[in-house]
Write an enzyme that holds these catalytic residues in place. Structure first.
Site, PDB file in Angstrom:
ATOM      1  N   LEU A  48      86.207  -9.520  51.852  1.00 53.37           N
ATOM      2  CA  LEU A  48      85.963 -10.908  51.463  1.00 53.37           C
ATOM      3  C   LEU A  48      86.837 -11.904  52.225  1.00 53.37           C
ATOM      4  CD1 LEU A  48      85.440 -10.324  47.654  1.00 53.37           C
ATOM      5  CD2 LEU A  48      83.754 -10.324  49.491  1.00 53.37           C
TER       6      LEU A  48
ATOM      7  N   HIS B 265      87.727 -14.381  55.339  1.00 55.29           N
ATOM      8  CA  HIS B 265      87.029 -15.205  56.323  1.00 55.29           C
ATOM      9  C   HIS B 265      87.549 -14.882  57.718  1.00 55.29           C
ATOM     10  CE1 HIS B 265      86.663 -17.506  52.574  1.00 55.29           C
ATOM     11  NE2 HIS B 265      85.527 -17.976  53.081  1.00 55.29           N
TER      12      HIS B 265
ATOM     13  N   MET C 270      96.683 -12.393  54.464  1.00 56.18           N
ATOM     14  CA  MET C 270      96.033 -11.100  54.717  1.00 56.18           C
ATOM     15  C   MET C 270      96.157 -10.714  56.186  1.00 56.18           C
ATOM     16  SD  MET C 270      95.259  -9.977  51.894  1.00 56.18           S
ATOM     17  CE  MET C 270      94.708  -8.446  52.643  1.00 56.18           C
ATOM     18  N   GLU C 271      96.102 -11.728  57.054  1.00 58.91           N
ATOM     19  CA  GLU C 271      96.238 -11.465  58.492  1.00 58.91           C
ATOM     20  C   GLU C 271      97.642 -10.922  58.797  1.00 58.91           C
ATOM     21  OE1 GLU C 271      94.496 -13.833  57.167  1.00 58.91           O
ATOM     22  OE2 GLU C 271      92.561 -13.531  58.140  1.00 58.91           O
TER      23      GLU C 271
ATOM     24  N   ASP D  40     101.333   6.493  65.386  1.00 63.40           N
ATOM     25  CA  ASP D  40     100.519   7.189  66.385  1.00 63.40           C
ATOM     26  C   ASP D  40     101.305   7.449  67.661  1.00 63.40           C
ATOM     27  OD1 ASP D  40      98.081   8.232  67.543  1.00 63.40           O
ATOM     28  OD2 ASP D  40      98.026   6.398  68.731  1.00 63.40           O
TER      29      ASP D  40
END
Lengths: 286, 151
Positions: free
Chosen positions: A79, A81, A117-118, A132
């Site tokens: 959700l 953007h 969120m970014e 990794d």
């Protein structure tokens, strides 16, 4: 944090998930910082510090991964953007006593939605990339303590996480998003580059100037919208760059080489959306 | 084996690793490039090597592949260092193994000539009178061109 009327904004009146309509929200300057860490064996940290890991430059790779992840957050979190981030900065701090790497991400934009969120995604993916890159020598590494540190701008107001544990003052050095100077060497991290951000949704060419050329032009990374190109090739890109900024006249001074997607190229090499074009002086290794 | 790294390498270790458990190798040639304390200006105190990650590894891989297609080689090790280096520090190592010496000598020479003119590394030298980016040398291009004419 002013939590007067806490409610889950991603749920509508019927409790169903929905994407918040932000069209009517005013634009404001938004910034968010998040951090996390990855614990590893002291020997792994030492190898990382001296550049001795088999996959190469670990921090440079994790930095790029974090920046790329921030830009693609909307593809991962249902959700969210799609945001035209104006800045993404990723910083690493090697902590020998704790035997871990602290990862900090700061995102910024002028817009209608927050960028926490970014920042959190950038930290997570940078940590995963560290895993990794180092897993060949240490499979027991542990990622943790991923959290939002600060958030400014927007209706919900500013947020600052209580400095409970660790009084580390992290001052992230800003680099342009899309503009991660892939430079290894002295003073490489956090090198500031001047970038012209196009609309993130529009097709773009990513341009890098390397080594002496970067210092001569004073430009590291630039993103050029494809529709600015007179012709869809390197020659067209050069013309567009010169129109964008007079400093790019320097591309015609002396011998300047070019690579498209990391393969040597010339003026006639065709370009398409998301191509990486690097300009650099003649090579002097060995 | 191709590596781009900041840390120092040991010629003996690398050569032993290349030859380990092999009985078909009749010749091994190694070249080590070192930082000089004089170049375009005297009193070079240090140099910083920048590269273009991703393209560097691809370019080195391509050069080694070309060498393998021109000469019968049993093994190649190519290591290039990056970051800040001081005079006398080793910068680059090429180790080439073959059944016979001629192929090993020539392939080693070829790899260095192509690396000098094709791999995206740049040197900035730090001297008593300031820092400057090293410029390309015509001699390096002439050297690389020898291999084009003979092929």
């Amino acid at each position: 944090m002013p939590l007067t009327n806490p409610s889950l904004t991603h749920l509508n009146a019927r409790g169903e998930a929905h994407m918040v309509d932000v069209a009517d929200k005013p634009e404001s300057r938004r910034e968010a910082s998040a951090s996390g860490l990855i614990r590893m064996q002291p020997e792994t940290l030492a190898l990382l510090a001296e550049g001795g890991l088999p996959k190469g430059d670990v921090l440079a790779t994790a930095r790029i991964a974090g920046i790329q992840a921030a830009k693609r957050t909307h593809e991962l979190i249902p959700l969210c953007h799609a945001l035209a981030l104006s800045k993404v900065a990723i910083d690493f701090e090697l902590d020998e006593p704790e035997s871990c790497v602290h990862v900090t991400a700061t995102c910024r934009l002028n817009g209608r939605t927050g960028v926490e969120m970014e920042a959190l995604t950038a930290v997570s993916v940078a940590c995963l990339t560290l895993y990794d890159m180092c897993k060949a020598v240490d499979k027991g590494m542990e990622i943790g303590a991923i959290h939002l540190d600060t958030k400014t701008g927007g209706k919900s107001g500013d947020y600052r996480r209580e400095e409970a544990r660790g009084e580390r003052a992290v001052t992230p050095s800003f680099i342009e998003s899309a503009a991660s100077p892939i430079v290894t060497g002295e003073g490489a991290s956090g090198e500031v580059s001047v970038g012209q951000r196009g609309d993130i949704a529009a097709p773009c060419i990513r341009v890098k100037c390397l080594a002496e050329l970067r210092e001569r032009l004073g430009v590291g990374d630039v993103t050029v919208p494809v529709d600015r190109l007179a012709s869809s090739d390197v020659a067209g890109l050069k013309t567009a760059l010169k129109a964008l900024d007079a400093r790019f006249e320097g591309l015609d001074q002396g011998r300047v080489l070019c690579a498209v997607n990391q393969v040597m190229a010339g003026d006639a090499t065709p370009l398409t959306d998301n191509d990486e074009v690097a300009f650099f002086p003649p090579v002097t290794g060995g | 084996m191709i590596r781009v790294q900041q840390r120092v390498f040991d010629v003996g270790d690398e050569q032993r690793a290349l030859l380990e458990a092999r009985r078909d190798i009749g010749a091994v040639v190694s070249f080590t490039g070192l930082v000089r304390d004089f170049n375009e200006r005297p009193e070079v105190q240090a140099l910083t090597l920048e590269h273009y990650p991703g393209m560097t590894e691809a370019a080195l891989g391509d050069i080694v592949e070309q060498a393998q297609s021109r000469w019968p080689l049993q093994g190649v090790t190519l290591i290039h260092r990056i970051g800040r280096l001081a005079p006398a520090d080793p910068i680059v190592l090429v180790v080439v193994a073959s059944a016979h010496r001629r192929a090993a000598f020539e392939a080693c020479d070829f790899i260095m000539d192509y690396l000098k003119t094709r791999a995206p590394f740049w040197k900035k030298e730090h001297t008593a009178s300031g820092d400057y980016w090293v410029s390309e040398r015509d001699g390096d291009h002439d050297a690389a061109r020898r291999w084009e004419m003979s092929s």
